[in-house]
Structures are given as structure tokens and as C-alpha cells.
Design an enzyme around this catalytic site. Structure first.
Site, PDB file in Angstrom:
ATOM      1  N   GLU B  66       0.809  -1.221   0.000  1.00  0.00           N
ATOM      2  CA  GLU B  66       0.000   0.000   0.000  1.00  0.00           C
ATOM      3  C   GLU B  66       0.836   1.263   0.000  1.00  0.00           C
ATOM      4  O   GLU B  66       0.550   2.230  -0.718  1.00  0.00           O
ATOM      5  CB  GLU B  66      -0.962  -0.003   1.193  1.00  0.00           C
ATOM      6  CG  GLU B  66      -2.161  -0.944   1.021  1.00  0.00           C
ATOM      7  CD  GLU B  66      -1.862  -2.411   1.263  1.00  0.00           C
ATOM      8  OE1 GLU B  66      -0.737  -2.729   1.692  1.00  0.00           O
ATOM      9  OE2 GLU B  66      -2.748  -3.248   1.026  1.00  0.00           O
ATOM     10  N   HIS B 135     -12.031  -4.675   9.258  1.00  0.00           N
ATOM     11  CA  HIS B 135     -12.514  -4.431   7.889  1.00  0.00           C
ATOM     12  C   HIS B 135     -13.757  -3.541   7.845  1.00  0.00           C
ATOM     13  O   HIS B 135     -14.486  -3.569   6.850  1.00  0.00           O
ATOM     14  CB  HIS B 135     -12.845  -5.765   7.202  1.00  0.00           C
ATOM     15  CG  HIS B 135     -11.673  -6.403   6.515  1.00  0.00           C
ATOM     16  ND1 HIS B 135     -10.533  -6.770   7.176  1.00  0.00           N
ATOM     17  CD2 HIS B 135     -11.451  -6.719   5.217  1.00  0.00           C
ATOM     18  CE1 HIS B 135      -9.680  -7.306   6.323  1.00  0.00           C
ATOM     19  NE2 HIS B 135     -10.208  -7.278   5.125  1.00  0.00           N
TER      20      HIS B 135
HETATM   21  C1  LIG Z   1      -2.976  -4.831   3.949  1.00  0.00           C
HETATM   22  C2  LIG Z   1      -4.048  -5.520   3.198  1.00  0.00           C
HETATM   23  N1  LIG Z   1      -4.187  -5.276   1.901  1.00  0.00           N
HETATM   24  C3  LIG Z   1      -5.166  -5.893   1.202  1.00  0.00           C
HETATM   25  C4  LIG Z   1      -6.015  -6.776   1.810  1.00  0.00           C
HETATM   26  C5  LIG Z   1      -7.124  -7.466   1.020  1.00  0.00           C
HETATM   27  N2  LIG Z   1      -6.798  -8.879   0.859  1.00  0.00           N
HETATM   28  C6  LIG Z   1      -7.329  -9.812   1.665  1.00  0.00           C
HETATM   29  S1  LIG Z   1      -6.717 -11.330   1.351  1.00  0.00           S
HETATM   30  C7  LIG Z   1      -5.739 -10.763   0.120  1.00  0.00           C
HETATM   31  C8  LIG Z   1      -4.853 -11.696  -0.627  1.00  0.00           C
HETATM   32  C9  LIG Z   1      -3.729 -12.190   0.211  1.00  0.00           C
HETATM   33  O1  LIG Z   1      -3.042 -13.172  -0.460  1.00  0.00           O
HETATM   34  P1  LIG Z   1      -2.021 -14.158   0.261  1.00  0.00           P
HETATM   35  O2  LIG Z   1      -1.211 -13.373   1.227  1.00  0.00           O
HETATM   36  O3  LIG Z   1      -1.269 -14.887  -0.778  1.00  0.00           O
HETATM   37  O4  LIG Z   1      -2.914 -15.145   1.113  1.00  0.00           O
HETATM   38  P2  LIG Z   1      -4.008 -16.181   0.597  1.00  0.00           P
HETATM   39  O5  LIG Z   1      -5.313 -15.454   0.558  1.00  0.00           O
HETATM   40  O6  LIG Z   1      -3.585 -16.676  -0.728  1.00  0.00           O
HETATM   41  O7  LIG Z   1      -4.049 -17.261   1.632  1.00  0.00           O
HETATM   42  C10 LIG Z   1      -5.915  -9.409  -0.044  1.00  0.00           C
HETATM   43  C11 LIG Z   1      -5.242  -8.600  -1.067  1.00  0.00           C
HETATM   44  C12 LIG Z   1      -5.841  -6.980   3.172  1.00  0.00           C
HETATM   45  N3  LIG Z   1      -6.642  -7.788   3.872  1.00  0.00           N
HETATM   46  N4  LIG Z   1      -4.841  -6.361   3.843  1.00  0.00           N
END
Ligand SMILES: Cc1ncc(C[n+]2csc(CCOP(=O)(O)OP(=O)(O)O)c2C)c(N)n1
Ligand SMILES: Cc1ncc(C[n+]2csc(CCOP(=O)(O)OP(=O)(O)O)c2C)c(N)n1
Ligand SMILES: [Mg+2]
Ligand SMILES: [Mg+2]
Lengths: 322, 333, 333, 322
Positions: B66, B135
Site C-alpha cells: 500500500e 474491515h
Molecule cells: C494490507 C491488506 N491489503 C489488502 C487486503 C485485502 N486482501 C485480503 S486477502 C488478500 C490476498 C492475500 O493473499 P495471500 O497473502 O497470498 O494469502 P491467501 O489469501 O492466498 O491465503 C488481499 C489482497 C488486506 N486484507 N490487507
């Protein structure tokens, strides 16, 4: 890993998670579970193998995709399911829901829905243990998407600089929502990245529960012995959408099908059968036991109560609201 | 802009997308950047289809960084572009806050007016979807504290369609907060709808008995409360602030001069909320117009809990607004 | 705590150091962590000498990683320690804000009361030293918006000496804002000075004509303004809020019930400042006590400029406080 | 680098910076310059060598220790000095002071006093140039202390992932305030860290202006040609305290003295003398010219005006305050 009972136990753990998640998907459609729901289906071998390698006094930090971790860590399915419902009998008293499972008894510290947000906490856990000379480790789970966040960088450096007893456990399921790893990391060799902090790092087949357990056990014992933090990359895949809202425009059905062939549960069943440890009848019995547990969890959640609205501002601060 | 009276049925989400499409088509300096705006189609499907239309240079998926990509948007703006940066939700924007406050909002002044930062940052905001504490933040009022940035809160289809381009033409940083509960809002929009002003608050309903001031996600509830009051013969005027910084106090005070009573509705945590600032301005600028103390209906000071009944209790609801209005009307001078 | 009336001559800086030393000596779970708190001796020399006394484990220099080490402090607190985290100045704290808001302030609630975060975060705040836009922020009022954290603003030697231990004993996160202009403040402190309460505002000067409400770095200017007013025969009561969250409104309102007039002095940018919240509370809780609208003297809405004459003009000064007081007194009911 | 005039020119640039900084120290003691003042003495070869390698259309971002960069980039000493005074005639109209030098004409974008804060901006500059197909590079300076910040990680990854024309220029003077590099980085090989983002990285002797220029020129031309970002680590040392408030408890006098023997100016003077390009008389003439320039800068600043206080809220927004 020679003990047949242990191996069947691993299978049972994975099955518990799989069936629990399937039930959650169902309950989500039925409107019983609300908010965001992130399923762990396809990745069960990771949480299962890791938790077997930890001691009760160790601490666990996870993400919003943490039901599997919670179950494998030993939080009763009843309490987890009640939490999904938002019931007062949930492990977080219903306050957290699917993304915020907490449990003091098993030292399960969430359930963090800010990507990367748990990593600095984990360094702090390790710092406390180190300062207090406690032979504990802290296991911190995160997805490969978190690797791009600044907090990953800051936390890995701190942990390595101060030689903290922390396990950084990266669940590389290739996607962060719809973003494939090569679209988020200039260097997709995550272990190489971790090593640039002078931290031992190792890729692990995250679809093989025994491989997970073997690699993690070794790492845990080194970390516990004072060898400093380690990074493990579990290569895995989520079979389902990111959350219940995801139309999955970003990946081929083909790719999903290929990975499903490596299902950690089906594969392990075959292996145990081949080794003569498991037969169809035993598997059916396992499934029946799990089904019973899940049904009990749902019943418990259904029977649970709603926290009185008068308690809304409880637990903002220790002594009432501030 | 168009003289036509024809309308189309659309949603807030589609209106936002139309605005993005329009901006991308109008000016080659415009691009959209953020987490999952491209392949995924946008977390809330706002940018769905734009990748295919404009290509991956201009509809740019970013890593989860971010601070990095918001800062990059600021840098690109300094270097001649008109970036639209999507921070998926305001909940994650704290990670980019240093870039917003110490760079975007400050560079024009620190440089003695040499440099401007024409970036637009969009983010979803608000509670109400059972997403729990991390959230469900409403940070728009908090951001409105910072000089050097403009804060927009589109609450209608017109504003969803029209605010973006005006924001892009602003030579300074603008943050647009889209209440996530509004994405599915459906209604009629003028066929030729285009850019709208971002300077004035709007009177969304006229009345004489008291003034209800609100913005964004709370507008619908406030209008519903006005309906309830109307059934009791009470004519409430409803003001949609539209822009939280700078505040259009003249519109607010003109209404107050007519009604002499005011209730502010704002989903943010009460202490230090935007409603406090409006109460302070009224105190400073129109104290003697008041027939009763200004009241506010705000978020309860608690991290938003997951269960629906508790979440509902934590944020403004129609009944609470009506109650506050009746209480305000019960004061006798 | 001590019955003795003996005093020692000391400074705000030394009183803070005494408090740190005392805390480190009292409880092995306490440690101090931050940028340059050790070898450098602390940017403002607050922690000078503590490294030699307590060793580098407990007086721990950190890399420049605000989010990382503030998050680590939160984690350590969850895991049984009582960390004191120094963020060099509040200007850099935005980089750690996600950890503070989404973890420290939220974990107790999200976990249904299972976990608490007894961390203390200290930071310097305020303008007045010609450090320009990025190094002159006053964010304490902004932080006071967030439920789940306590905000302290020691303005006296007693509070510099006494607030830290009480804060450490609080089972929840506490942020202490030290106005950097106060470090050199000199005066007498009781020889046995120790912990003080952190729940109550303090009446620093008694008066009947009007109430001046302030805190932290503005207390001195406000007392000086009260002196000027006294010369004109006007007895101003001066309230030092001490704790910005939760606000001790009873003390404020008791004074208002006596004086019926109030001016708030607060260095933060005016819109959305702490002063707005106090005005809102007065509106809600004591409207009919007012003989004049509450006024405020705040930071001008501009990134703080470097030159002294402009910086002085941007933040509250004695003359402006006096003027606001006189204006408030000129209102006739 | 064979041209004698060019080499003497490099020396002159370094001398300008050195004398300017010495004068600033004096003016700080005299109360003419206020706030924080960070001197560049000892590090002159870096800014000098880098700026020689850039074109006017390139962009430069620097930190709070940026007087040297500003002068070397071609901002008149008069405007820089007036800025230090806070005068209206300063390059940032007096608003910024020592830490916030800005200049549109030379594309000098500060003067950023948040450690690491300029790095994401630089990625954005590169992104704009790349999208507009402009053959420009962006040079972003930062200290080795910034490497631990999350923004370093995020910006380097973005720049490499998107192959942006950015030069990441790390001035490694071994200390961040009082914190020595081994106390802030688990891995003190900063080039290795940069390479973990799949970015070419190279250490450079930051006390040798010609080495700086040679390495930077090569990197600039590769970046300009579309080769993606690069990282250069200039090994240097600040001879003075971090700022005017620093008691320097954290390093030995001995160490400082050792580094002073490698003074980039004295060393270069000796080299040019040995090469027969410079003699005592010429050096004296150079010094005299520089002294004149600095004196003129001080006179300009002294004669400058204070911005009317009525203009306080100017330039908060383009059209008045918001
Ligand atoms: C700081 C932040 N940015 C964006 C999000 C929105 N978000 C929730 S899950 C996700 C994907 C995360 O991917 P990963 O770390 O690979 O975990 P996975 O969901 O694949 O287990 C995003 C972008 C968030 N929760 N927190
Ligand atoms: C984010 C942030 N944290 C802390 C500071 C305070 N600070 C100013 S300069 C400095 C040291 C930076 O060291 P380095 O990056 O090596 O640059 P140098 O001063 O050596 O040129 C620190 C900690 C700051 N300005 N910004
Ligand atoms: Mg993933
Ligand atoms: Mg340095």
C-alpha cells in the site's frame, strides 16, 4: 514417521479441516455464516503438518484463512463453528467471526485480516521469549501475497538481526486474490528473498503432509535450540475461490484441475492404502467420526446464544470503554 | 451538462465504472492502479472489464504494497500523470498514510508552490457487512483533518458518476471514499450524466422543522428517517455534505438559519468524528441560530463486532436518527 | 505518595528519564525499544545513560522500521512483557499506525476479551522548533479518535515523572505524547515524586470569569494568557486535560458550570481537532450552561512552514489566546 | 575521464559543497539557520559524481541531507542559502528550510525528511516516464538507514517488477544517526539485498569522485536504455555529527580520523597535483572563486525578505486553503 496410528491421525486432521470447510461453504450459502469467508480447502497438509511439530507452550499467529490452523491447533470445532456464527459461545465470543479466531488456551493469537499485520507481532513474541529465556517458538503463518508488504521486510530483518525464535511460515498458494506471484514479485524465489535477511529458508511440498511435518520439525527444533528464525515456503494451492465473492477470472480451470490431482488428502489416502495402513472401511469410519464432530459443531453453534446488545462496549478496554 | 431528460437504470458500481472508463478514454495521462483492479476485476467489481478495454499498462494490478503503490501514484502525479490509485478499502490505507499526509498533502506547500500532486485515491469505506473490527472502518472523517487534500464521499449515482473527473482536474490530491454498501444501489441516472461540482453540499430533501446533516453511506438511512418523521408531520431537511474537506458550511448554515435545529449522522466513532467538527463550526458561526443543542448520531466507540445484531447496534440506524431528531425537537427555547 | 515536602530542581527531560529508570528497575518485564534510544542516548537525550545502566537487551536500539518495531512491541506485550516503545516523533508514527489501530487497539475486542496489549508507546509531538512541515505535526488529538487506546499528554514535571508507571500498569495500550518544547522545562519536583493518576484533568489555575482548556505544549502559553488576563482583572480558570482519551469531561463541565464561558487551546489543525470534540461534548452535555459560544485557538490549517514568523503565526500564541478570551467575554447573553 | 578541465571541474563542485556546508555550520551557530541541519561534509564525491552523470530532463529525489545534491544539480547557491534562512527568495520560497530544498527548473524534487519516504515516489516517477515512453531516469538518494524501512522493500520490488527507469542510490555512510549498519541490518551486504529484488547492484567507492562518476554513468546509460532499475551503494562517511544536536557518543574519534584520511577532496587534490593538472596557485584560485560564490550566497540570503504573514495559508492547495 513410521507409526501407523500417527499417520492415520494426520489423515484424520486433514479430513476434519476439509469437511469443516465444506460445511462452512454450505452454511455460508444458507446465510448462517456471514461476512468474508476464506476456505482452506487444498491446503490442509500445511496446517496439519505444522501443528504436529509445535508444543503447547508455543504461540501461533495466522491470517483470515485460519480455520484449518485453529482446528489443527486443537481449538474445538464447536468453539470455532460457534465463532463463525457469531455466537457468544464462539472462541472469540462471537466478536471476530471467520477472520478472527482467537484462543488463549492453545495460544492461538488470530486470525489477522490485515495482510502482513501479524509478522511484526511474531517478531515481538519471539523477542519476549528470548528476553525471558523461554524455550518457546512462535509460528507465524502468512500467504505469499504478504511477501510484498513492507512489514514482511521489517519483521524478517528484526527477527534475524536479533536472532529471535520465530518460524515464518509462508503458504505459497500462488495467488493473492487474483494476483499470481509473478505479477507481484520481481523475484518469485521466496526462499532466496528470505535468505537475503540471513535467514535459513527452505521450500517444502505443501501437498505432502509428511514432508511438511518433517521439514517443520527440523526447523522448529533448530529454532527452539536458539538458532534464530527460519523461513519455510510451503508450496500449495487453494482449490476454491479466494473468498465466497470471487468469480475466479484470473486462473484457468485447467490449472485448478491439475493441482486437484495433487490433493493432499486423496494423495495421502492412496499412500496409506498402498502401505497397507488404511482400507476403505477404516476410511469410512474416519469419515463418520469427522462427520459426527462437524455435526456436533453445527449443533453447538446453532444452539448458541447471541451476546446481549447491552454488552456492546465490553472489552474495548479492560475496564469498560475508553 | 446534457439537456436531455432521458435516464438509464444503473447502479452505483456501474456509475463508478462508467466514470473510470470515461476518464481513461479522455486523457492518456489517466491510469488506474491498485490491488486486483485488473485480472480479478476489482474486489467490488467496479473495474471489471476495464483491463480488457485499456490494457494492463493503464489498468495496473499492484503487489500488496500500500505504501509503495500509493507513493508511486503520488510520484507519477508529480511527474505528469493523472493517476487513479485504488486502495482496496480504507482499512488498509493506514499503511499508506505517511505517503498521503507527508508527501501528497504537503509537497505543494513545502516546495513553495512549485509542485502539485494531482492524484486521485479511491477507497471503499464503512461497516454493515459483518466484516468485523479490521474491515469495517470509516476513516473519511479522520482524513478530513489534513490540510492539502480534498475528501469526497459520493452518496448518489450522480456523484458516483460525476465526481471522479472533477477530482482528476483538481491540481491537488483528492480522496474518494465509496461506502461499500452503496455499490449495489440502483436507480435512474440521466443518460448524459457527466462531471459534477465537488464544492457544494446538496439539499437532498427540503424541510423546515430541523436539519439532518450526513454524507455517504448514511444518506439513505437519514432520508429514511426523514420519511418516518414526515409521517409524524415533521419536515426534516436533509443535507448531503458530499465533500468533507473543505466543508461547505454556507449550505449547512443556511439550512440551520431556517430550521434552528440540527442532527448530524456519521458512521465514524463519535469522539473526534466529523460530526464534532460540524458541531464546533455551528458553535462558532451560528450559535445564536440554535433553538436546541446540535445532536449527533455516530458510530459507537467500539471496534465493529462481527454479529449482525451487535454491528447494527454499533452504527447509526434509522430508529436512532428519528429518536435524536425527536429529542432535538423536544428542546424548548 | 511521599509525605515529604522537599523538592529537587529538575527538568521535564530528567523527570521522564527518572520515570524510565524507575520502571526498568521495578519490573523485569519492562524494556525500552526504539530508534537511537541506546547508543545515541535518545534523540532528545531522554534515555541518556540508560543503556549503560540496564544493558542493550532492555534498552534496545532498533532499525528504522516503525511498523516493525511498534508491531514487535505489541507482540511482546501480548506475550507477557511490558514494553515501552519510543517512536522518535509522532511525525514518523503514521508508518506504524496500522499496527496501533488494527492490532493494539483492536485485539482485546476481537478476541472477545482474551488478550490484552499492555504496551506503552512514547513519542515527541508538536511544532515550534522550525522543523518545517514533515517534522512539526501534532497528532495526539487525531489518535484520540481511536477506541481501545489511552492518550496521555504530560505537561508538567509531575506528569512527566508520574504518568509512565501508571500507563504501564494499564492493561491496555497507552500512547504518551511528549511535546518536544517541554524537554527543557525546568522547575521543582517533589523529592519523592512517583506515579500519578491518569484519569483526571487538572485545574492548573482557578478562576471564575472563563475556562481555558488545554493540554501538553500549550499549557504554558495558556497559563501565560491567564496571567495577561489577570492583569486586566479577569480570572481565568485553566484546565490541563492530561488525558485526551478518555476525556475527563466532568472536570471540564464543573468548571464551565462555574464560568459559563470557555476557550480551548490546541495546537492541532483546527478542523477535526480535539477542540472540536470538546465543543461537541459541551454542546451535548452543557449547552444551557453557556453564556457565549465556546471558542477555540488552534493550529492554522497549513503544513507548518519553516520560517519563525510563519511558524509562530501557524500555531497558538499567548496573544491569540487572550484575544479569544476577550472575544468570548464580550458576548452578552 | 581524461579532460583536465573536467577533472578540475569535479574538484570545484566538491569544494563548493564543502565550503557551503562549513558556512552553514557557522550560520547555524550564529542563529541564522534554524531547525535541523544535516551536513554533507565527507560525502561530497557522491552527489558530485552522480549529478555529472544525469541529464537536465532527469529527476532527482533526495533526503534532508541534500544541500550538496542541490548545489551539484545546479540550483544556485544563492537560492539554496536563502532557503536555509527561510527567506522568500529561497528555492522553496522559504517554506522548507534546510531539509526541504525543491527546484522545478532542475527537476529537484526534495528534500524529504521522512526516511524512506522518497523511494515510492521515485518508483512513480519511473512509472510515469515509462508509460509516456520518455527516455528519462529518476535518481533517488537515500541513506543506508532507509534500507530497513518497509518502503525500501516495496519500492524496489515495484521498480524491478515493472522494470522502471529508476536509480536507487544508497549513500552508505555506515550510520543512521547513532545506529551503525550492523546494528540495523541482519545482512550488511546491501548489494546482495538489492539483488534479491532481481536488480543489478554494485558497490562503489564513495570517496572517489571519478569512481562514482564512472559507475553511475554506466548505470544511468543502462537504465536509460530500458534495462530496468539499478542499485548503487556508495561507501562513504560523514565527517561531522548527524545533525547539530548530536554528541556523537556512538563512534570513536579514531574511526572518524581514519576516514578523514580518505577525504574525497584532499585525496582528489593530491591526485590532480600528482597528475600535473593542478598546482597550489590554481587551487587557491578555485578556493577564491568558491569563497566568492558562498559570500554572494550569504549576502543574497541576508538581503532576502520574509514572506508576509498574510500569505501563511498560500499554497496549501492550488486555489487557496482547503
Ligand atoms: C494490507 C491488506 N491489503 C489488502 C487486503 C485485502 N486482501 C485480503 S486477502 C488478500 C490476498 C492475500 O493473499 P495471500 O497473502 O497470498 O494469502 P491467501 O489469501 O492466498 O491465503 C488481499 C489482497 C488486506 N486484507 N490487507
Ligand atoms: C521514518 C523516519 N524515522 C526516523 C527519522 C529520524 N531520522 C532522521 S535522519 C535519521 C537517520 C537516517 O540515516 P540514513 O538513512 O543512514 O541517512 P544519513 O543521515 O546517514 O544520511 C533518522 C533516524 C525520520 N526522519 N524518518
Ligand atoms: Mg496466496
Ligand atoms: Mg547513514
Amino acid at each position: 514417521m513410521n507409526d501407523a496410528a500417527d499417520r492415520v491421525g494426520l489423515l484424520r486432521e486433514m479430513l476434519r479441516i476439509r469437511r469443516f470447510e465444506e460445511k462452512c461453504a454450505e452454511l455460508y450459502s444458507a446465510g448462517k455464516i456471514r461476512g468474508f469467508l476464506h476456505l482452506y480447502i487444498g491446503e490442509e497438509a500445511v496446517a496439519t503438518g505444522v501443528m504436529q511439530s509445535l508444543l503447547p507452550e508455543d504461540a501461533v499467529l495466522a491470517t483470515y484463512r485460519e480455520h484449518g490452523h485453529a482446528l489443527a491447533r486443537g481449538i474445538p470445532a464447536t468453539a470455532v463453528m460457534a465463532e463463525m456464527y457469531g455466537k457468544y459461545e464462539g472462541c472469540s465470543r462471537g466478536r471476530g467471526g471467520s477472520m478472527h479466531i482467537f484462543d488463549a488456551r492453545t495460544r492461538f493469537y488470530g486470525g489477522n485480516a490485515i495482510v502482513g499485520g501479524g509478522l511484526p507481532l511474531a517478531a515481538g513474541f519471539g523477542l519476549a521469549d528470548r528476553m525471558m529465556r523461554r524455550p518457546r517458538v512462535t509460528a507465524c503463518f502468512f500467504g505469499e501475497g504478504a511477501v510484498a508488504e513492507g512489514e514482511f521486510h521489517e519483521a524478517l530483518n528484526l527477527a534475524s538481526l536479533w536472532q529471535l525464535p520465530v518460524l515464518f511460515l509462508c503458504e505459497n498458494n500462488l495467488y493473492a486474490m487474483g494476483t499470481a506471484l509473478p505479477r507481484s514479485e520481481a523475484n518469485t524465489d521466496l526462499c532466496e528473498k528470505a535468505r537475503s535477511y540471513r535467514m535459513p529458508a527452505q521450500p517444502v511440498d505443501g501437498m505432502d503432509v509428511e514432508a511438511v511435518m518433517a521439514a517443520t520439525k527440523r526447523a522448529v527444533s533448530e529454532v527452539r535450540a536458539g538458532g534464530g528464525p527460519q523461513f519455510l515456503e510451503y508450496r500449495t494451492y487453494r482449490f476454491r475461490a479466494h473468498s465466497m465473492f470471487d468469480p475466479e477470472l484470473y486462473r484457468d480451470k485447467q490449472e485448478v484441475e491439475e493441482w486437484k490431482k495433487r490433493c493432499p488428502i486423496a494423495g495421502y489416502v492412496a499412500r496409506l492404502e498402498a502401505a497397507g495402513i488404511l482400507d476403505g472401511q477404516q476410511l469410512a469410519a474416519l469419515e463418520a467420526g469427522v462427520a459426527k464432530e462437524i455435526a456436533a459443531a453445527v449443533a453447538y453453534a446453532e444452539a448458541g446464544s447471541w451476546e446481549p446488545v447491552e454488552q456492546l462496549t465490553r472489552d474495548v478496554c479492560a475496564a469498560g470503554a475508553a | 451538462m446534457s439537456g436531455s431528460t432521458a435516464t438509464v437504470r444503473t447502479t452505483y458500481r456501474d456509475a463508478l465504472r462508467e466514470a473510470l472508463r470515461d476518464a481513461l478514454a479522455r486523457d492518456e495521462r489517466v491510469f488506474l492502479m491498485g490491488e486486483d483492479v485488473g485480472r480479478y476485476g476489482g474486489t467490488y467489481a467496479v473495474s471489471k472489464g476495464l483491463l480488457a478495454e485499456f490494457g494492463e499498462e493503464r489498468v495496473r494490478d499492484t503487489p500488496l504494497s500500500e505504501s509503495g503503490f500509493v507513493g508511486a501514484g503520488i510520484g507519477a502525479a508529480l511527474n505528469g500523470m493523472l493517476p487513479i490509485v485504488e486502495v482496496m478499502t480504507c482499512n488498509f490505507s493506514l499503511l499508506a498514510l505517511d505517503q498521503i499526509v507527508n508527501n501528497a498533502a504537503t509537497l505543494r506547500h513545502m516546495s513553495g508552490g512549485q509542485f502539485g500532486v494531482p492524484v486521485v485515491i479511491r477507497m471503499a469505506t464503512g461497516a454493515g457487512r459483518q466484516l468485523a473490527a479490521q474491515h469495517s472502518h470509516s476513516f473519511e472523517g479522520w482524513y478530513a483533518h489534513v490540510p492539502g487534500i480534498r475528501i469526497l464521499t459520493p452518496a448518489t449515482l450522480e456523484d458516483a458518476r460525476g465526481m471522479l473527473w472533477t477530482a482528476l482536474m483538481d491540481p491537488d490530491p483528492v480522496i474518494i471514499f465509496e461506502n461499500a454498501l452503496l455499490y449495489n444501489l440502483e436507480g435512474e441516472l440521466a443518460a448524459g450524466a457527466g462531471p459534477v461540482d465537488i464544492d457544494k453540499a446538496a439539499v437532498r430533501r427540503s424541510g423546515e422543522a430541523l436539519t439532518l446533516v450526513t454524507y455517504g453511506g448514511s444518506l439513505g438511512k437519514t432520508l429514511a428517517a426523514a420519511d418516518v418523521l414526515a409521517e409524524q408531520g415533521i419536515a426534516a431537511e436533509v443535507i448531503d455534505l458530499r465533500t468533507l474537506r473543505p466543508l461547505d458550511m454556507p449550505t449547512v448554515l443556511t439550512s440551520l438559519a431556517k430550521t434552528h435545529r440540527m442532527v448530524i449522522v456519521d458512521e465514524g466513532w463519535k469522539s473526534g468524528s466529523l460530526s464534532a467538527e460540524i458541531m464546533a463550526r455551528v458553535m462558532e458561526e451560528a450559535f445564536y441560530d440554535l433553538d436546541a443543542p446540535v445532536a449527533r448520531v455516530c458510530g459507537v466507540e467500539v471496534p465493529i463486532p462481527y454479529p449482525k445484531h451487535l454491528e447494527d447496534a454499533a452504527i447509526p440506524q434509522v430508529a436512532g436518527i428519528v429518536e435524536a431528531a425527536l429529542r432535538t425537537l423536544s428542546h424548548h427555547v
